[in-house]
Motif scaffolding. Structure first.
Motif, PDB file in Angstrom:
ATOM      1  N   SER A 231       8.060   0.144  32.605  1.00 42.77           N
ATOM      2  CA  SER A 231       6.928   0.848  33.187  1.00 42.77           C
ATOM      3  C   SER A 231       5.692   0.493  32.375  1.00 42.77           C
TER       4      SER A 231
ATOM      5  N   HIS B 153       2.132  -0.158  33.753  1.00 37.33           N
ATOM      6  CA  HIS B 153       1.087   0.703  34.310  1.00 37.33           C
ATOM      7  C   HIS B 153      -0.342   0.469  33.823  1.00 37.33           C
TER       8      HIS B 153
ATOM      9  N   PHE C 238       0.979  10.781  35.043  1.00 34.04           N
ATOM     10  CA  PHE C 238       1.135  10.796  36.501  1.00 34.04           C
ATOM     11  C   PHE C 238       2.490  11.318  36.926  1.00 34.04           C
TER      12      PHE C 238
ATOM     13  N   SER D 163      15.217   1.658  33.842  1.00 36.27           N
ATOM     14  CA  SER D 163      13.763   1.660  33.730  1.00 36.27           C
ATOM     15  C   SER D 163      13.335   2.437  32.488  1.00 36.27           C
TER      16      SER D 163
HETATM   17  N1  SAH Z   1      11.386   7.116  32.104  1.00 32.10           N
HETATM   18  C1  SAH Z   1      11.643   5.918  32.842  1.00 32.10           C
HETATM   19  C2  SAH Z   1      12.290   6.129  34.188  1.00 32.10           C
HETATM   20  C3  SAH Z   1      11.823   7.240  35.051  1.00 32.10           C
HETATM   21  S1  SAH Z   1      10.411   7.093  36.075  1.00 32.10           S
HETATM   22  C4  SAH Z   1      10.386   5.113  32.985  1.00 32.10           C
HETATM   23  O1  SAH Z   1       9.337   5.569  32.560  1.00 32.10           O
HETATM   24  O2  SAH Z   1      10.445   3.995  33.465  1.00 32.10           O
HETATM   25  C5  SAH Z   1      10.669   5.786  37.214  1.00 32.10           C
HETATM   26  C6  SAH Z   1       9.374   5.067  37.589  1.00 32.10           C
HETATM   27  O3  SAH Z   1       8.533   5.905  38.424  1.00 32.10           O
HETATM   28  C7  SAH Z   1       8.543   4.698  36.393  1.00 32.10           C
HETATM   29  O4  SAH Z   1       8.007   3.430  36.541  1.00 32.10           O
HETATM   30  C8  SAH Z   1       7.466   5.761  36.429  1.00 32.10           C
HETATM   31  O5  SAH Z   1       6.371   5.383  35.669  1.00 32.10           O
HETATM   32  C9  SAH Z   1       7.213   5.900  37.903  1.00 32.10           C
HETATM   33  N2  SAH Z   1       6.517   7.125  38.308  1.00 32.10           N
HETATM   34  C10 SAH Z   1       6.628   8.358  37.789  1.00 32.10           C
HETATM   35  N3  SAH Z   1       5.814   9.228  38.430  1.00 32.10           N
HETATM   36  C11 SAH Z   1       5.185   8.530  39.380  1.00 32.10           C
HETATM   37  C12 SAH Z   1       4.209   8.871  40.364  1.00 32.10           C
HETATM   38  N4  SAH Z   1       3.707  10.098  40.483  1.00 32.10           N
HETATM   39  N5  SAH Z   1       3.789   7.891  41.186  1.00 32.10           N
HETATM   40  C13 SAH Z   1       4.271   6.629  41.079  1.00 32.10           C
HETATM   41  N6  SAH Z   1       5.187   6.256  40.179  1.00 32.10           N
HETATM   42  C14 SAH Z   1       5.632   7.179  39.313  1.00 32.10           C
END
Ligand code: SAH
Length: 373
Positions: free
Chosen positions: A226, A228, A130, A203
């Motif tokens: 994260s 999910h 995503f 994160s």
């Molecule tokens: N790599 C780290 C930090 C970067 S992303 C991580 O995975 O946690 C920061 C947050 O945004 C993460 O929880 C990620 O899963 C979320 N994220 C990334 N793309 C997204 C999207 N399109 N919609 C909602 N959340 C998203």
């Protein structure tokens, strides 16, 4: 086209020291090498971290500045683009690094102070389905000074103190462990920006071996995981890291992190319609967290942040409707799990990560590449 190794070589073979990446002790060595007394390093460190380059420092002699310029360089990320939300004042920056690559940072204004969300890598190699940041893969790691530079440049540009940091921008911080750790020590330094570790969140998608390492560093930062998904099959479909470390291994690492730091852990859960957003998924998630992280003797403070997925054109994934989101929250709370739906800041400027950099066409090879000094 340059390969990734060649591009990082540019950085590695760079003979000049990057001033913003140096610890106070390293800066002391540097000052001694240009004939300055050790004690002057503290003043230099503090000015560098406030956004002044040696060329702008009037309290350093011309000769010293010249000598410093021969062996070191100072580069703050430059504002390539800046978008300001008309709705809530959120500011999104596309910052250009010294080799032409771009990363994103976002400043969010809350009643309790300003928070900056920063990037840790150019691109990302974790492959979450995503996420826009991962589409072109990882280009390179950011240096400690480039991570710190985003905080300094954002603070300088918005003219207000930044008191909180979230490492939730582009990249996987625990896939750039040493540089991220050095950054955390730099930004927490009393002689630098002095941002307390309790005001910093990191994160991660679940690089389990480095969660164990982080637990031993004695840095009381907040860990955000994260997650999910509430089962391995779904999580592996949307997050390839789950094939390396599964949910049970990830939650064991979280237990260890809590035991070592006593810090609350928050879980990010992106709601995707038809994938992980049913009431049954919520109930499974509550059961998973309760059985793995809570027992009669130990109740770990946990919090679930729900994020209706931001639509990224390439992924084709959609958020559930408001009613389903409310049902998901209610199902978690019925089982004693606190959950909030993330307030969508900067929705008019597309403030979620990775999208501005891609829109600017900087998803892989850097344009206008020049070597760092
Ligand atoms: N790599 C780290 C930090 C970067 S992303 C991580 O995975 O946690 C920061 C947050 O945004 C993460 O929880 C990620 O899963 C979320 N994220 C990334 N793309 C997204 C999207 N399109 N919609 C909602 N959340 C998203």
């Amino acid at each position: 086209m340059k390969t990734e190794a060649e591009k990082t070589d540019n950085i590695k073979t760079n003979k000049k020291a990057e001033l913003l990446s140096l610890s106070l002790t390293e800066l002391e060595e540097l000052m001694l090498s240009v004939g300055e007394p050790r004690y002057r390093a503290k003043q230099l460190f503090s000015q560098l971290h406030r956004g002044l380059s040696p060329a702008e420092m009037t309290n350093i002699g011309k000769l010293t500045r010249q000598k410093l310029g021969e062996i070191s360089y100072y580069h703050l990320p430059e504002v390539e683009r800046k978008l300001v939300s008309a709705i809530d004042g959120t500011v999104k920056y596309l910052f250009r690094l010294c080799d032409g690559n771009c990363v994103e940072s976002v400043v969010m204004k809350y009643e309790h102070g300003n928070t900056v969300c920063i990037s840790s890598q150019v691109g990302c190699r974790m492959g979450c389905r995503f996420c826009a940041s991962t589409i072109g893969g990882k280009v390179r790691d950011l240096t400690p000074g480039e991570i710190l530079g985003q905080v300094i440049a954002a603070q300088k540009d918005c003219g207000e103190r930044i008191s909180n940091i979230v490492m939730m921008g582009i990249g996987e911080p625990l896939d750039n462990y040493d540089n991220v750790l050095k950054f955390l020590r730099l930004v927490g330094s009393p002689d630098g920006l002095n941002i307390g570790y309790r005001h910093i969140s990191l994160s991660s998608c679940g690089v389990v071996d480095n969660i164990y390492r982080l637990a031993r560093e004695n840095l009381p930062i907040t860990l955000s995981i994260s997650l999910h998904a509430s089962d391995d099959e779904t999580r592996s479909q949307i997050m390839p890291i789950n094939n390396r470390w599964n949910i049970s291994e990830l939650l064991s690492a979280c237990r260890e992190y809590f035991a070592a730091t006593n810090r609350k852990i928050s879980f990010e859960y992106t709601l995707i319609d038809g994938k992980n957003s049913s009431v049954a998924s919520a109930e499974r998630l509550a059961a998973l967290l309760n059985s793995n992280l809570r027992s009669k003797t130990q109740t770990m403070p946990i919090h679930v942040n729900l994020i209706p997925v931001n639509e990224v054109e390439e992924s084709g994934l959609k958020p559930p409707d408001k009613k389903s989101v409310a049902k998901f929250v209610a199902a978690l709370e019925a089982k004693g799990i606190r959950a909030t739906v993330r307030r969508k800041l900067g929705s008019d400027i597309n403030a979620s990560c990775g999208q501005l950099r891609r829109a600017a066409g900087n998803s892989g090879e850097a344009t206008d590449v020049k070597n760092c000094e």
